[in-house]
Design a protein around this motif. Structure first.
Motif, PDB file in Angstrom:
ATOM      1  N   ASN A  61       0.833  -1.205   0.000  1.00 38.79           N
ATOM      2  CA  ASN A  61       0.000   0.000   0.000  1.00 38.79           C
ATOM      3  C   ASN A  61       0.867   1.255   0.000  1.00 38.79           C
ATOM      4  N   LEU A  62       1.969   1.225   0.762  1.00 36.37           N
ATOM      5  CA  LEU A  62       2.901   2.345   0.729  1.00 36.37           C
ATOM      6  C   LEU A  62       3.530   2.468  -0.650  1.00 36.37           C
ATOM      7  N   ALA A  65       1.092   4.145  -2.910  1.00 38.03           N
ATOM      8  CA  ALA A  65       1.029   5.581  -2.593  1.00 38.03           C
ATOM      9  C   ALA A  65       2.218   6.318  -3.203  1.00 38.03           C
ATOM     10  N   TYR A  97      -3.144  14.808  -2.569  1.00 40.46           N
ATOM     11  CA  TYR A  97      -3.685  13.566  -2.013  1.00 40.46           C
ATOM     12  C   TYR A  97      -2.614  12.474  -1.940  1.00 40.46           C
ATOM     13  N   SER A  98      -1.855  12.297  -3.004  1.00 37.86           N
ATOM     14  CA  SER A  98      -0.842  11.242  -3.020  1.00 37.86           C
ATOM     15  C   SER A  98       0.267  11.514  -2.010  1.00 37.86           C
ATOM     16  N   ALA A 101      -1.285  10.606   1.308  1.00 35.58           N
ATOM     17  CA  ALA A 101      -1.414   9.151   1.396  1.00 35.58           C
ATOM     18  C   ALA A 101      -0.067   8.504   1.715  1.00 35.58           C
ATOM     19  N   THR A 102       1.003   9.045   1.147  1.00 36.57           N
ATOM     20  CA  THR A 102       2.337   8.536   1.453  1.00 36.57           C
ATOM     21  C   THR A 102       2.666   8.737   2.924  1.00 36.57           C
ATOM     22  N   SER A 104       0.523   9.073   5.330  1.00 38.16           N
ATOM     23  CA  SER A 104      -0.397   8.247   6.101  1.00 38.16           C
ATOM     24  C   SER A 104       0.090   6.800   6.194  1.00 38.16           C
ATOM     25  N   TRP A 105       0.539   6.249   5.077  1.00 34.39           N
ATOM     26  CA  TRP A 105       1.014   4.868   5.089  1.00 34.39           C
ATOM     27  C   TRP A 105       2.367   4.743   5.767  1.00 34.39           C
ATOM     28  N   SER A 133      -6.583   0.354   5.645  1.00 33.66           N
ATOM     29  CA  SER A 133      -6.853   0.992   4.353  1.00 33.66           C
ATOM     30  C   SER A 133      -7.794   2.184   4.499  1.00 33.66           C
ATOM     31  N   GLY A 136      -5.441   4.797   5.871  1.00 29.72           N
ATOM     32  CA  GLY A 136      -4.375   5.168   4.937  1.00 29.72           C
ATOM     33  C   GLY A 136      -4.850   5.912   3.709  1.00 29.72           C
ATOM     34  N   TRP A 137      -6.006   5.520   3.192  1.00 27.42           N
ATOM     35  CA  TRP A 137      -6.530   6.171   1.997  1.00 27.42           C
ATOM     36  C   TRP A 137      -7.660   7.143   2.304  1.00 27.42           C
TER      37      TRP A 137
END
Length: 293
Positions: A61-62, A65, A97-98, A101-102, A104-105, A133, A136-137
Motif C-alpha cells: 500500500n505504501l 502511494a 492527495y498522493s 497518502a504517502t 499516512s502509510w 486501508s 491510509g486512503w
C-alpha cells in the motif's frame, strides 16, 4: 518531491544553478524510483507466498502511494505550463492527495511494526487490513476534500523558488504548511516514538533469562527490520527540520538525493526480503528431508 514539500520552509538563498541541479537530481531519482516501485508491485502480484503475508500487504500500500506520488509529481511542471485551469486543479488535488497518502502509510508502517514486534509477536485484529486501508486512503481524502470544499482557489499554479517554472499545487502558504509539513511533522514524531518504544522493548526482552534463544534471535532480527524499514519510511524526510540558515543548501541536496530514491530503496529491501524468504524455505525443506531420511 522537493518542489512540493521542501521549499515551503527553505529560504531564498538557494541559487538558480543549485535549483536546476536539485531539480535534475529529484527528477532522476523519482524516475528511477517509479520504475523500481512498479517492478515491486509486479513481484508482489506474481508471488503467491508474498501475497499471503499481511506485512507485505501493508508495504505494498505504501508502494502504491509512492507510485501515485511520483506519477503526479514528475509531469507537474509540464501540466502547469500547458494545461487548462481545470486540469491544473485536478493535478494539484492529486498531488496533494498522493503526498498525504504517502505520509499516512508511513505512519501505518510504524504502527504495524510496533504491533508486530512489541505485542508478543502475536496480533489478531478483525478486518485489520480493511481498517488500515480506511485510515491510509480515507484520511488523506478527507483532508483534501475539506480544503477544496472551503476554497478550491487554494489550489493552482505555484512558482518554484528562484525559477520561472511552476507546478500545480497549493497556492495558500498557510494551508500548504499545515496540510503538508504539519501532517508530516505528526507522522515523523509518531514514527520516532514507535521506533524508540519498540527498540527498548525488544532489547529489554533480549536481556531476560526467560527469553529463549530462538525468540532472542527473532527479536534481534525484528529490531534490524524495524530500523531498516523505518529509516526508509520517513526518517530521511525529517531533514526538512534541519535546513535553515547555513544548512539550507546542504540540507536540500541531502533531501533531494535520499527522498526521491525512497522507492528504489524499498525495492531493494523487498528483493532482499524475497531472498531471505526463499533461503528460509530451502533450509526448512532440507531439514525436513534429513529428518525423514
Amino acid at each position: 518531491m522537493s518542489c512540493v514539500f521542501y521549499p515551503q520552509v527553505s529560504s531564498s538563498t538557494v541559487s538558480h544553478q543549485d535549483q536546476e541541479i536539485l531539480t535534475y537530481i529529484t527528477t532522476t531519482g523519482c524516475s528511477l524510483s517509479l520504475v523500481a516501485l512498479v517492478i515491486t508491485v509486479v513481484l508482489f502480484v506474481t508471488n503467491r507466498k508474498v501475497r499471503a503475508d499481511v506485512s507485505m500487504k501493508v508495504h505494498i500500500n505504501l508502494v502504491i502511494a509512492l507510485i501515485l506520488l511520483n506519477l503526479h509529481f514528475l509531469p507537474s511542471q509540464w501540466v502547469a505550463a500547458w494545461s487548462s485551469t481545470g486540469l491544473c486543479l485536478y493535478a494539484a488535488l492529486s498531488l496533494h492527495y498522493s503526498l498525504l497518502a504517502t505520509f499516512s502509510w508511513m505512519a501505518l508502517e510504524g504502527f504495524h511494526l510496533y504491533l508486530l514486534l512489541v505485542r508478543v509477536f502475536n496480533i489478531y485484529i478483525r478486518r485489520y487490513l480493511l481498517k488500515l486501508s480506511l485510515v491510509g486512503w480515507g484520511v488523506p481524502a478527507l483532508i483534501v476534500s475539506l480544503v477544496v470544499t472551503i476554497d478550491k482557489g487554494w489550489y493552482g499554479r505555484v512558482a518554484l523558488d528562484n525559477s520561472t517554472s511552476e507546478i500545480c499545487y497549493i497556492v495558500n502558504p498557510t494551508v500548504k504548511m499545515v496540510t503538508s509539513l504539519g501532517v508530516f511533522g505528526l507522522v515523523f514524531v509518531f514514527n520516532m516514538i514507535m521506533l524508540v518504544v519498540t527498540v527498548r522493548r525488544i532489547l529489554g526482552l533480549c536481556q531476560t533469562k526467560e527469553f529463549g534463544q530462538r525468540e532472542r534471535h527473532k527479536a534481534k532480527r525484528g529490531v534490524c527490520t524495524l530500523l531498516g524499514v523505518t529509516t526508509l519510511l520517513g526518517i530521511t524526510w525529517g531533514l526538512v527540520f534541519f535546513s535553515f540558515g547555513y544548512l539550507t543548501t546542504p540540507g536540500l541536496y541531502l533531501f533531494c538525493i535520499l527522498n526521491p530514491l525512497q522507492g528504489f530503496f524499498i525495492f531493494l529491501w523487498f528483493v532482499l526480503s524475497l531472498r531471505k524468504s526463499g533461503n528460509s524455505a530451502t533450509s526448512i525443506s532440507s531439514v525436513t528431508h534429513n529428518t525423514n531420511s
